[in-house]
Design a protein around this motif. Sequence first.
Motif, PDB file in Angstrom:
ATOM      1  N   ALA A  62      29.936  52.842  87.556  1.00 28.57           N
ATOM      2  CA  ALA A  62      28.850  52.201  88.168  1.00 28.57           C
ATOM      3  C   ALA A  62      28.148  53.180  89.055  1.00 28.57           C
ATOM      4  O   ALA A  62      26.810  53.374  89.077  1.00 28.57           O
ATOM      5  CB  ALA A  62      29.164  51.089  89.276  1.00 28.57           C
TER       6      ALA A  62
ATOM      7  N   ARG B 141      26.017  55.428  86.765  1.00 28.50           N
ATOM      8  CA  ARG B 141      24.786  54.815  86.334  1.00 28.50           C
ATOM      9  C   ARG B 141      23.862  54.971  87.526  1.00 28.50           C
ATOM     10  O   ARG B 141      22.653  54.833  87.484  1.00 28.50           O
ATOM     11  CB  ARG B 141      24.891  53.320  85.887  1.00 28.50           C
ATOM     12  CG  ARG B 141      25.442  53.180  84.631  1.00 28.50           C
ATOM     13  CD  ARG B 141      24.339  53.476  83.795  1.00 28.50           C
ATOM     14  NE  ARG B 141      24.459  53.419  82.347  1.00 28.50           N
ATOM     15  CZ  ARG B 141      23.753  52.431  81.468  1.00 28.50           C
ATOM     16  NH1 ARG B 141      22.820  51.646  81.955  1.00 28.50           N
ATOM     17  NH2 ARG B 141      24.178  52.509  80.100  1.00 28.50           N
ATOM     18  N   GLY B 142      24.233  54.972  88.678  1.00 23.80           N
ATOM     19  CA  GLY B 142      23.413  54.813  90.138  1.00 23.80           C
ATOM     20  C   GLY B 142      22.656  55.976  90.084  1.00 23.80           C
ATOM     21  O   GLY B 142      21.663  56.173  90.851  1.00 23.80           O
TER      22      GLY B 142
ATOM     23  N   ALA C 153      26.810  49.537  81.330  1.00 20.92           N
ATOM     24  CA  ALA C 153      25.872  49.188  82.319  1.00 20.92           C
ATOM     25  C   ALA C 153      26.775  48.258  83.229  1.00 20.92           C
ATOM     26  O   ALA C 153      26.675  47.153  83.080  1.00 20.92           O
ATOM     27  CB  ALA C 153      24.783  48.595  81.661  1.00 20.92           C
ATOM     28  N   VAL C 154      27.250  48.969  84.247  1.00 19.03           N
ATOM     29  CA  VAL C 154      28.145  48.012  85.114  1.00 19.03           C
ATOM     30  C   VAL C 154      27.473  48.277  86.480  1.00 19.03           C
ATOM     31  O   VAL C 154      26.944  49.336  86.816  1.00 19.03           O
ATOM     32  CB  VAL C 154      29.601  48.191  85.151  1.00 19.03           C
ATOM     33  CG1 VAL C 154      30.205  47.589  83.836  1.00 19.03           C
ATOM     34  CG2 VAL C 154      29.895  49.560  85.342  1.00 19.03           C
ATOM     35  N   THR C 155      27.860  47.439  87.558  1.00 22.02           N
ATOM     36  CA  THR C 155      27.499  47.429  88.943  1.00 22.02           C
ATOM     37  C   THR C 155      28.701  47.554  89.706  1.00 22.02           C
ATOM     38  O   THR C 155      29.743  46.992  89.321  1.00 22.02           O
ATOM     39  CB  THR C 155      26.429  46.767  89.336  1.00 22.02           C
ATOM     40  OG1 THR C 155      27.206  45.246  89.559  1.00 22.02           O
ATOM     41  CG2 THR C 155      25.313  46.435  88.630  1.00 22.02           C
ATOM     42  N   ALA C 156      28.819  48.001  91.113  1.00 20.10           N
ATOM     43  CA  ALA C 156      29.822  48.061  92.077  1.00 20.10           C
ATOM     44  C   ALA C 156      30.323  46.334  91.958  1.00 20.10           C
ATOM     45  O   ALA C 156      31.411  46.281  92.187  1.00 20.10           O
ATOM     46  CB  ALA C 156      29.528  48.506  93.261  1.00 20.10           C
ATOM     47  N   SER C 157      29.131  45.494  91.948  1.00 19.36           N
ATOM     48  CA  SER C 157      29.741  44.092  92.282  1.00 19.36           C
ATOM     49  C   SER C 157      30.606  43.619  91.301  1.00 19.36           C
ATOM     50  O   SER C 157      31.588  42.841  91.176  1.00 19.36           O
ATOM     51  CB  SER C 157      28.473  43.238  92.403  1.00 19.36           C
ATOM     52  OG  SER C 157      27.881  43.570  93.337  1.00 19.36           O
ATOM     53  N   ASP C 158      30.296  44.052  89.904  1.00 23.25           N
ATOM     54  CA  ASP C 158      31.052  43.925  88.815  1.00 23.25           C
ATOM     55  C   ASP C 158      32.399  44.435  88.870  1.00 23.25           C
ATOM     56  O   ASP C 158      33.404  43.625  88.560  1.00 23.25           O
ATOM     57  CB  ASP C 158      30.495  44.439  87.450  1.00 23.25           C
ATOM     58  CG  ASP C 158      28.986  44.147  87.173  1.00 23.25           C
ATOM     59  OD1 ASP C 158      28.914  42.478  87.405  1.00 23.25           O
ATOM     60  OD2 ASP C 158      28.218  44.708  86.379  1.00 23.25           O
ATOM     61  N   CYS C 159      32.435  45.570  89.432  1.00 27.77           N
ATOM     62  CA  CYS C 159      33.876  46.188  89.585  1.00 27.77           C
ATOM     63  C   CYS C 159      34.706  45.456  90.607  1.00 27.77           C
ATOM     64  O   CYS C 159      35.942  45.175  90.482  1.00 27.77           O
ATOM     65  CB  CYS C 159      33.674  47.842  89.993  1.00 27.77           C
ATOM     66  SG  CYS C 159      32.818  48.691  88.962  1.00 27.77           S
TER      67      CYS C 159
END
Length: 372
Positions: free
Chosen positions: A226, A229-230, A239-245
């Motif tokens: 994440a 990607r940032g 394509a992941v975000t910190a919230s997904d993690c």
Amino acid sequence: MQRLLSLSLLLSGVTGSALAAASAPHRIFIAGDSTAATYGTERAPQAGWGQMLPNWTAEGWDVRNHAVGGRSTRSFIDEGRLDAIASEIGAGDVLLIQFGHNDAKREDATRYTDPATDYPQRLQRFVEVARANGATPILITPVARLLYDFRSLVDTHGRYTLAMQALATRENVALIDLNAASSDWIRAHGEEGAKPYFMHVPAQGKTDGTHFSEAGAEAVACLVAAGWRGVDADAPVKAVTASDCNALPAPPAAPVSPSVVVQERDIAIEQPGPHEGLGTTTAYPFFADATGFDLIFRKRAFHPGATIGDHVNDKDEIYYVLSGRGRLTLNDTVREVGPGDAILTRNGDRHALEQLGDEELVIFIVYQPVKR
């Protein structure tokens, strides 16, 4: 005819080599310490985030994990491990660089680096090796430890994080701030909720807030992806975000832990004064990993000049003075306290405590954790 056949074979060989080079996967090299290292099944459930990174990389990218436990930038280079990476890495590859945990071990000259001098100088060596071989270096700030003090997560990497950030800016190197992302991840779960992601295994006698369980390594690898990607929308990761993690599940909570005897010298931790207090203290987190036990029991030694900062309680607490002298501020009252004094501070009250004289102030602290 023979000359034409030879030329045909030569061209065929060149074409085959070119196709092999074109189809060869790009590689992600990892240089780091035990938090990123790969562990065998005999070490289960311990795992490193580098071990799990292939789960988060794009198709056609191969992860080469060179991270090894106990290494700092100094020892990694001195042991020839950076040279080994230099002999393999090439154009189009990426070098992920995460150090800091062992660089801070001042007691070990073979590993320690000064965050103002040696540490950034050695980090720059990694950057130079990547660039000299046509690869892309990416700096990663050290992952956070699960270390709480008075309900606050302690940042144990501050100066090393700042030094790496400064180097990234100065040398125009992409940086993944894993220290910040993993701190937010721990806070999202809370002190107790985060323990299953770490090697907190009371039944095995492990109370480890640095190394990860498989679930923790998976979550941190996700945070690396994440973060990458940032800083690069085209990074070769999912394509992941910190919230997904943060939402990745942990293993079930540990069962009620057994009765146990501990020795305080084995659990001592050097910490600053709590609640933004001054100076240095030694904390003894008795039974910090006991499960099914709703009581916190702590001993803390305040070295000369140390304080508990002025703050408002979010819970009831009991302090008992074992030795030394201190100056207690309790709401609008200031008084000296000494051996045998017991102090009850109530939820919503304000208090502070200052060590006095040459002798350490040593106290016991008892409270029930706040339910979040």
